[in-house]
Design an enzyme around this catalytic site. Structure first.
Site, mmCIF file in Angstrom:
data_model
loop_
_atom_site.group_PDB
_atom_site.id
_atom_site.type_symbol
_atom_site.label_atom_id
_atom_site.label_comp_id
_atom_site.label_asym_id
_atom_site.label_seq_id
_atom_site.Cartn_x
_atom_site.Cartn_y
_atom_site.Cartn_z
ATOM 1 N N HIS A 95 6.891 6.260 -1.404
ATOM 2 C CA HIS A 95 6.972 5.443 -2.612
ATOM 3 C C HIS A 95 5.824 5.785 -3.573
ATOM 4 O O HIS A 95 6.043 6.094 -4.749
ATOM 5 C CB HIS A 95 6.920 3.959 -2.218
ATOM 6 C CG HIS A 95 6.980 3.008 -3.368
ATOM 7 N ND1 HIS A 95 8.144 2.357 -3.731
ATOM 8 C CD2 HIS A 95 6.040 2.589 -4.243
ATOM 9 C CE1 HIS A 95 7.907 1.587 -4.781
ATOM 10 N NE2 HIS A 95 6.628 1.708 -5.119
ATOM 11 N N GLU A 96 4.610 5.761 -3.049
ATOM 12 C CA GLU A 96 3.456 6.013 -3.913
ATOM 13 C C GLU A 96 3.424 7.477 -4.366
ATOM 14 O O GLU A 96 2.979 7.762 -5.480
ATOM 15 C CB GLU A 96 2.157 5.627 -3.201
ATOM 16 C CG GLU A 96 2.082 4.156 -2.751
ATOM 17 C CD GLU A 96 2.395 3.136 -3.838
ATOM 18 O OE1 GLU A 96 2.152 3.439 -5.033
ATOM 19 O OE2 GLU A 96 2.901 2.041 -3.508
ATOM 20 N N HIS A 136 5.382 7.631 -7.472
ATOM 21 C CA HIS A 136 4.546 7.248 -8.619
ATOM 22 C C HIS A 136 3.616 8.397 -8.995
ATOM 23 O O HIS A 136 3.422 8.716 -10.166
ATOM 24 C CB HIS A 136 3.686 6.024 -8.264
ATOM 25 C CG HIS A 136 4.416 4.709 -8.267
ATOM 26 N ND1 HIS A 136 5.067 4.221 -9.379
ATOM 27 C CD2 HIS A 136 4.558 3.765 -7.300
ATOM 28 C CE1 HIS A 136 5.578 3.017 -9.090
ATOM 29 N NE2 HIS A 136 5.303 2.731 -7.835
ATOM 30 N N GLU A 172 8.463 2.558 -11.621
ATOM 31 C CA GLU A 172 9.077 2.147 -10.359
ATOM 32 C C GLU A 172 10.351 2.963 -10.099
ATOM 33 O O GLU A 172 10.738 3.175 -8.941
ATOM 34 C CB GLU A 172 9.371 0.641 -10.407
ATOM 35 C CG GLU A 172 9.540 -0.025 -9.061
ATOM 36 C CD GLU A 172 8.294 -0.005 -8.173
ATOM 37 O OE1 GLU A 172 7.188 0.280 -8.672
ATOM 38 O OE2 GLU A 172 8.448 -0.248 -6.968
HETATM 39 ZN ZN ZN Z 1 5.786 0.910 -6.876
#
Ligand code: ZN
Length: 506
Positions: A262-263, A266, A301
């Protein structure tokens, strides 16, 4: 000439913001607990200095002159857009009285401790006075920022510019209509095997494996690193230093793995911003006062959820990468197949806690919070009635009876720091990820890459269509350029429907 001077001053604003980010990163990863108080002072001093520079006479004089300099350019021209973004931010900050900011900072600094104690004792009543003041101050903030229809629109502006209560309503209604029947249908269906995810996974191995998977999707370690934290986050100090963190539970490997993916999503966004935009308004959120290249919280996101869910939780990802997982964890995964692993990491199990929610139930946690915040701000819901409103929505959406405030209304940190207006971004990110992924995957080269474990074509698509532009285009402009239309929930709904129908035989 004035344009160049303005850009140099904006560059200084960006330097100050990046410096704050470094101090925050340190506070959340390395700093000993004793540093807490003085670090807070350092950060608040820097934020005052930064805001003062942004609205300073010097910058505003440069801005006036730069505006005349670029007046004749096309509205789409980079220079004109940059100048317009500086003007918008200066007006935004000048509209907010210093006294209101002071009160909000003060409340934020005491709110966290009160919230933490209330949560530890699972007693919402202790948090009521703080939350009532938070709502009142945010209501005041909405009035000075201004809005056309709903005061909550003004609060969302900083995080998701252009989003309104009116635009969210049909989006949420459509998601509820399409996804609630899936959640209900899964109900008592047989759950996949899950035991092996809860075996003992040494933390150092988890760190190595999470990093290997982040690198596999293209996260560049020459300009990045992975550290340990309580709540995973990504933070960048220009595109050349983009750091990610994850958390490690020795008895649950999926948390660190998907936290890191997830990160890393980003991180890819920030690492992919055009180098020419470094220290410019296209790599600086001048309204939110945060050094970031992503154009909205929702757009950001979309990239994290895309790599975490559409790629990292796909069957084809584990068909290719499961042997590597087994090399890292030969004993823990000895009796597990790639298919079993894929099914386990996609288990749908309604729960109370947002940050632990699966892909299908996550949006219900977000919709509930967004609706509640909007109602608190327009006065149709009183703070004291919050637990009841919360618990009845959890019952309606997920069929669960909330046992206590700690697992209900007190679970999120957001309100303790005085922040209201940022929950919708998670769902917007999910929807946007579905839309971008559907379009990208229609390209056979990208689809072939995903099937064979080559993620570079998909990453290159995201750089081309999203990352490189930084804050040049709005979220909806990016979507229209990439997919031909603004935010559209149908691809995301189709993705979840197909995935969960197959997984649970619906
Ligand atoms: Zn996030």
């Amino acid at each position: 000439m004035s344009y160049a001077q303005l850009m140099e001053t904006v560059g200084q604003v960006n330097d100050l913001l990046n410096t704050q980010s470094i101090l925050s990163w340190d506070a959340r990863t390395m700093m000993p607990p004793g540093g807490h108080e003085t670090r807070g002072k350092q950060l608040s001093t820097l934020s005052v200095v930064t805001r003062d520079l942004l609205v300073s006479d010097r910058l505003r004089a440069q801005l006036d002159r730069a505006e005349s300099e670029v007046a004749a350019l096309d509205d789409e021209a980079v220079e004109k857009r940059m100048v317009a973004q500086v003007r918008q931010a200066v007006d935004y900050h000048l509209a907010i009285p210093a006294e209101l900011t002071r009160k909000r900072v003060e409340l934020g600094s005491i709110g966290h401790a009160v919230w933490a104690k209330a949560r530890a004792e699972s007693d919402f009543s202790q948090f009521i006075p703080i939350l009532e003041q938070t709502v009142a101050l945010n209501r005041e903030l909405a009035e000075v920022i201004g809005y056309a229809e709903h005061p909550y629109d003004a609060l969302m502006f900083r995080f998701e510019p252009g989003e309104t209560v009116a635009s969210l309503q049909p989006l949420f209604a459509r998601l509820r209509e399409a996804l609630l029947p899936l959640v209900k249908a899964i109900g008592d269906k047989k759950q996949p095997r899950f035991d092996f995810l809860e075996r003992h996974y040494p933390v150092d191995k988890q760190h190595e494996f999470a990093l290997a998977m982040a690198q596999k999707v293209g996260y560049d370690l020459d300009r990045g690193r992975l550290d340990t934290t309580l709540h995973p986050f990504e933070v960048s100090f220009t595109r050349n230093d983009v750091r990610i963190t994850t958390r490690f539970n020795p008895n649950y490997m999926a948390a660190s793995l998907f936290g890191a993916l997830h990160e890393a999503g980003h991180g890819l966004y920030e690492q992919g911003v055009d180098p020419a935009y470094t220290r410019t308004p296209f790599a600086t959120d001048l309204v939110g006062l945060y050094a970031v290249g992503g154009v909205s919280f929702g757009a950001h996101e979309s990239q994290s959820r895309l790599w975490e869910n559409h790629v990292g939780r796909s069957r084809e990802f584990w068909q290719v990468n499961f042997p590597e997982a087994q090399r890292f964890y030969p004993e823990q995964l000895a009796d597990v197949t790639a298919e079993e692993f894929f099914r386990a990491v996609n288990r749908c199990k309604p729960g109370f806690i947002r940050v632990e929610a699966d892909e299908l139930t996550y949006d219900f946690h977000v919709m509930l919070r967004t609706d509640i915040e909007a109602a608190l701000i327009d006065g149709s819901l009183q703070v004291k009635d919050l637990p009841e409103a919360w618990n009845s929505k959890i019952k309606e959406y997920l069929g669960l009876d909330v046992p206590n405030d700690a697992q209900g209304v007190l679970q999120d940190v957001h309100w303790s720091s005085g922040q209201i207006g940022t929950f919708c971004n998670y769902t917007i990110g999910n929807v946007m990820a579905g839309q971008l992924f559907e379009t990208a995957k229609a390209d056979p080269v990208i689809a072939q890459g995903l099937a064979s474990g080559d993620y570079e074509p998909l990453r290159a698509y995201m750089v081309e269509n999203v990352h490189q532009h930084g804050r040049r285009y709005s979220r909806d402009e990016l979507l229209v350029r990439a997919t031909g239309r603004t935010l559209d929930p149908e691809p995301y709904i189709a993705h979840l429907t197909a995935k969960y129908s197959e997984l649970y035989g619906l």
